[in-house]
Write an enzyme that holds these catalytic residues in place. Structure first.
Site, PDB file in Angstrom:
ATOM      1  N   HIS A  87       9.824   6.055   1.502  1.00 35.19           N
ATOM      2  CA  HIS A  87       9.161   7.184   0.829  1.00 35.19           C
ATOM      3  C   HIS A  87       9.262   6.975  -0.678  1.00 35.19           C
ATOM      4  O   HIS A  87       9.998   7.674  -1.374  1.00 35.19           O
ATOM      5  CB  HIS A  87       9.833   8.503   1.245  1.00 35.19           C
ATOM      6  CG  HIS A  87       9.055   9.733   0.882  1.00 35.19           C
ATOM      7  ND1 HIS A  87       8.508  10.572   1.822  1.00 35.19           N
ATOM      8  CD2 HIS A  87       8.744  10.281  -0.314  1.00 35.19           C
ATOM      9  CE1 HIS A  87       7.903  11.582   1.227  1.00 35.19           C
ATOM     10  NE2 HIS A  87       8.038  11.424  -0.085  1.00 35.19           N
ATOM     11  N   PRO A 119      -5.364   5.770  -4.553  1.00 35.47           N
ATOM     12  CA  PRO A 119      -6.343   4.989  -5.332  1.00 35.47           C
ATOM     13  C   PRO A 119      -6.955   5.841  -6.436  1.00 35.47           C
ATOM     14  O   PRO A 119      -7.356   6.982  -6.199  1.00 35.47           O
ATOM     15  CB  PRO A 119      -7.398   4.607  -4.274  1.00 35.47           C
ATOM     16  CG  PRO A 119      -6.683   4.676  -2.969  1.00 35.47           C
ATOM     17  CD  PRO A 119      -5.674   5.779  -3.121  1.00 35.47           C
ATOM     18  N   ASP A 159      -4.745  12.689  -1.216  1.00 40.24           N
ATOM     19  CA  ASP A 159      -4.246  13.824  -2.000  1.00 40.24           C
ATOM     20  C   ASP A 159      -4.952  15.092  -1.524  1.00 40.24           C
ATOM     21  O   ASP A 159      -6.165  15.227  -1.668  1.00 40.24           O
ATOM     22  CB  ASP A 159      -4.520  13.580  -3.487  1.00 40.24           C
ATOM     23  CG  ASP A 159      -3.866  14.614  -4.385  1.00 40.24           C
ATOM     24  OD1 ASP A 159      -3.525  15.706  -3.888  1.00 40.24           O
ATOM     25  OD2 ASP A 159      -3.702  14.334  -5.587  1.00 40.24           O
ATOM     26  N   GLY A 188       0.477  15.516  -1.935  1.00 40.41           N
ATOM     27  CA  GLY A 188      -0.141  16.373  -2.937  1.00 40.41           C
ATOM     28  C   GLY A 188       0.463  17.763  -2.916  1.00 40.41           C
ATOM     29  O   GLY A 188       1.403  18.051  -2.161  1.00 40.41           O
ATOM     30  N   HIS A 190       3.365  14.611   4.493  1.00 44.83           N
ATOM     31  CA  HIS A 190       4.285  15.577   3.895  1.00 44.83           C
ATOM     32  C   HIS A 190       4.096  16.891   4.647  1.00 44.83           C
ATOM     33  O   HIS A 190       2.972  17.362   4.805  1.00 44.83           O
ATOM     34  CB  HIS A 190       3.975  15.774   2.411  1.00 44.83           C
ATOM     35  CG  HIS A 190       4.413  14.644   1.545  1.00 44.83           C
ATOM     36  ND1 HIS A 190       3.927  13.356   1.673  1.00 44.83           N
ATOM     37  CD2 HIS A 190       5.314  14.601   0.522  1.00 44.83           C
ATOM     38  CE1 HIS A 190       4.499  12.585   0.758  1.00 44.83           C
ATOM     39  NE2 HIS A 190       5.346  13.306   0.052  1.00 44.83           N
ATOM     40  N   GLU A 225       6.885  21.747   3.180  1.00 43.12           N
ATOM     41  CA  GLU A 225       7.546  21.729   1.870  1.00 43.12           C
ATOM     42  C   GLU A 225       7.642  23.134   1.268  1.00 43.12           C
ATOM     43  O   GLU A 225       8.353  23.336   0.283  1.00 43.12           O
ATOM     44  CB  GLU A 225       6.784  20.816   0.920  1.00 43.12           C
ATOM     45  CG  GLU A 225       6.805  19.354   1.317  1.00 43.12           C
ATOM     46  CD  GLU A 225       6.061  18.485   0.326  1.00 43.12           C
ATOM     47  OE1 GLU A 225       6.688  18.049  -0.657  1.00 43.12           O
ATOM     48  OE2 GLU A 225       4.852  18.253   0.522  1.00 43.12           O
ATOM     49  N   ASP A 280      11.957   9.233  -2.842  1.00 44.29           N
ATOM     50  CA  ASP A 280      10.798   9.987  -3.327  1.00 44.29           C
ATOM     51  C   ASP A 280      10.334   9.353  -4.631  1.00 44.29           C
ATOM     52  O   ASP A 280       9.749   8.279  -4.615  1.00 44.29           O
ATOM     53  CB  ASP A 280      11.157  11.469  -3.498  1.00 44.29           C
ATOM     54  CG  ASP A 280       9.927  12.376  -3.440  1.00 44.29           C
ATOM     55  OD1 ASP A 280       8.820  11.850  -3.240  1.00 44.29           O
ATOM     56  OD2 ASP A 280      10.071  13.593  -3.576  1.00 44.29           O
ATOM     57  N   ASP A 281      10.574  10.000  -5.774  1.00 45.81           N
ATOM     58  CA  ASP A 281      10.211   9.452  -7.085  1.00 45.81           C
ATOM     59  C   ASP A 281      11.493   9.094  -7.829  1.00 45.81           C
ATOM     60  O   ASP A 281      12.034   9.891  -8.605  1.00 45.81           O
ATOM     61  CB  ASP A 281       9.418  10.489  -7.885  1.00 45.81           C
ATOM     62  CG  ASP A 281       8.096  10.834  -7.224  1.00 45.81           C
ATOM     63  OD1 ASP A 281       7.221   9.957  -7.157  1.00 45.81           O
ATOM     64  OD2 ASP A 281       7.946  11.986  -6.770  1.00 45.81           O
TER      65      ASP A 281
END
Length: 348
Positions: free
Chosen positions: A22, A107, A147, A179, A206, A209, A291-292
């Site tokens: 992820h 993309p 997204d 997204g 996802h 959340e 994640d990020d």
């Protein structure tokens, strides 16, 4: 200098082979962000730009963390920058002991300098070059992200691109739905996700959340995706629907767990109250992820260290958590090779 227990654990986890499933667009490190800022300034001939500054990456303030996304969009506006970014992310994970990595990217929908196809081809080239040169033995795959805040037309375009590269390259293995969880009607995306499964693409979504979104969660679970991202409010003790929870247990769909991301995002109050603890207690399949990692100033080794500290997991527990992650990767052909690598690590 004497190391404390946490530092010793972290060194152990860096050496342990790991799986990252992820990894999103916010995985760029401070070093890479600065490199891309310098590249953009050189290309544009501008010596200073007031809006090209790196926000504090050590902050637990989500608004500060997400300022990095605006910066990333500004400095990855050329194929050269995209190539550098992808290469650096892969190398960072490799240095952290990750032997199998699945990257996700949406993309770019418009650019005066390149097409969506050129964008994907650049990322694939970065994967191939890095794995053959700097990160030998590492396996990297690519998921294309839909997204949900965009229209279904963009979902259709992304699916077509994914289908093309899935047939042409072993690199693209799946589709991700991500997204803003508060935006978009999930129903309009379901036919595209269902089609992706039918043509052999793996599916990660996802899910849950935000609280109380029971109908959407049920729709996504019934689609039977291959993995679920976050699942913050799936468990009944976290406000989830008992009906959806029973369906999740029946389907045994693995959860991608992102501890630091959830705590900083404040979707969970603390590590101690994280839903991973509940799912781990019932032996539901879970995979630790970042994640990020750039946005949230973490690494996969740090996530393992946090899990060990907060949930009283033994070394054997942690190794098994990593080893079992192999079951949930989207490249079936790689599983035996990876299992052999993990077993070699145990012997050593």
């Amino acid at each position: 200098m004497e190391l404390n227990v946490e530092e010793m654990q972290l060194q152990t986890f860096i050496k342990m082979p790991k799986i990252e499933l992820h990894a999103l667009n916010g995985s760029l490190s401070h070093r890479t962000l600065q490199k891309l800022i310098d590249l953009k300034k050189t290309k544009s001939g501008i010596s200073t730009e007031c809006d090209l500054k790196i926000p504090c990456l050590t902050s637990n303030d989500l608004s500060e963390c997400f300022k990095v996304f605006d910066l990333i969009h500004k400095i990855t506006d050329s194929l050269e920058a995209i190539y550098v970014a992808a290469c650096d992310v892969i190398e960072d994970f490799y240095k952290d002991g990750v032997h199998y990595l699945e990257l996700r990217t949406t993309p770019k929908i418009s650019s005066p300098f390149f097409s969506q196809e050129m964008y994907i081809e650049t990322v694939i080239k970065a994967i191939e070059d890095t794995c053959s040169q700097k990160c030998k033995g590492m396996i990297v795959k690519l998921l294309l992200s839909i997204d949900r805040k965009r229209t279904s037309r963009y979902a259709e375009e992304t699916l077509k691109i994914a289908e093309f590269y899935f047939s042409m390259s072993s690199c693209v293995v799946g589709i991700d739905l991500s997204g803003n969880p508060m935006s978009g009607d999930i129903g309009c995306f379901l036919p595209y996700l269902d089609h992706a499964k039918k043509i052999g693409l793996k599916l990660a979504v996802h899910v849950s959340e935000v609280p109380n979104n029971f109908k959407e969660v049920e729709q996504l679970l019934k689609l039977q995706p291959d993995r679920l991202g976050h699942g913050t409010y799936l468990h009944p003790q976290k406000g989830g629907s008992l009906k959806n929870f029973e369906l999740l247990k029946e389907l045994k769909i693995p959860l991608e767990i992102c501890l630091t991301s959830n705590v900083i995002s404040k979707t969970v109050p603390s590590y101690e109250e994280h839903h991973f603890k509940l799912f781990n207690e019932i032996n539901h399949p879970c995979v630790l992820c970042t994640d990020d990692k750039g946005i949230f100033n973490t690494t996969l080794s740090k996530e393992y260290c946090l899990a060990s500290n907060h949930y009283s997991l033994t070394k054997e527990d942690m190794f098994n958590l990593s080893y079992n992650s192999i079951n949930y990767i989207f490249s079936d052909d790689s599983k035996d090779e990876l299992r052999s690598l993990w077993k070699e690590y145990i012997k050593e």
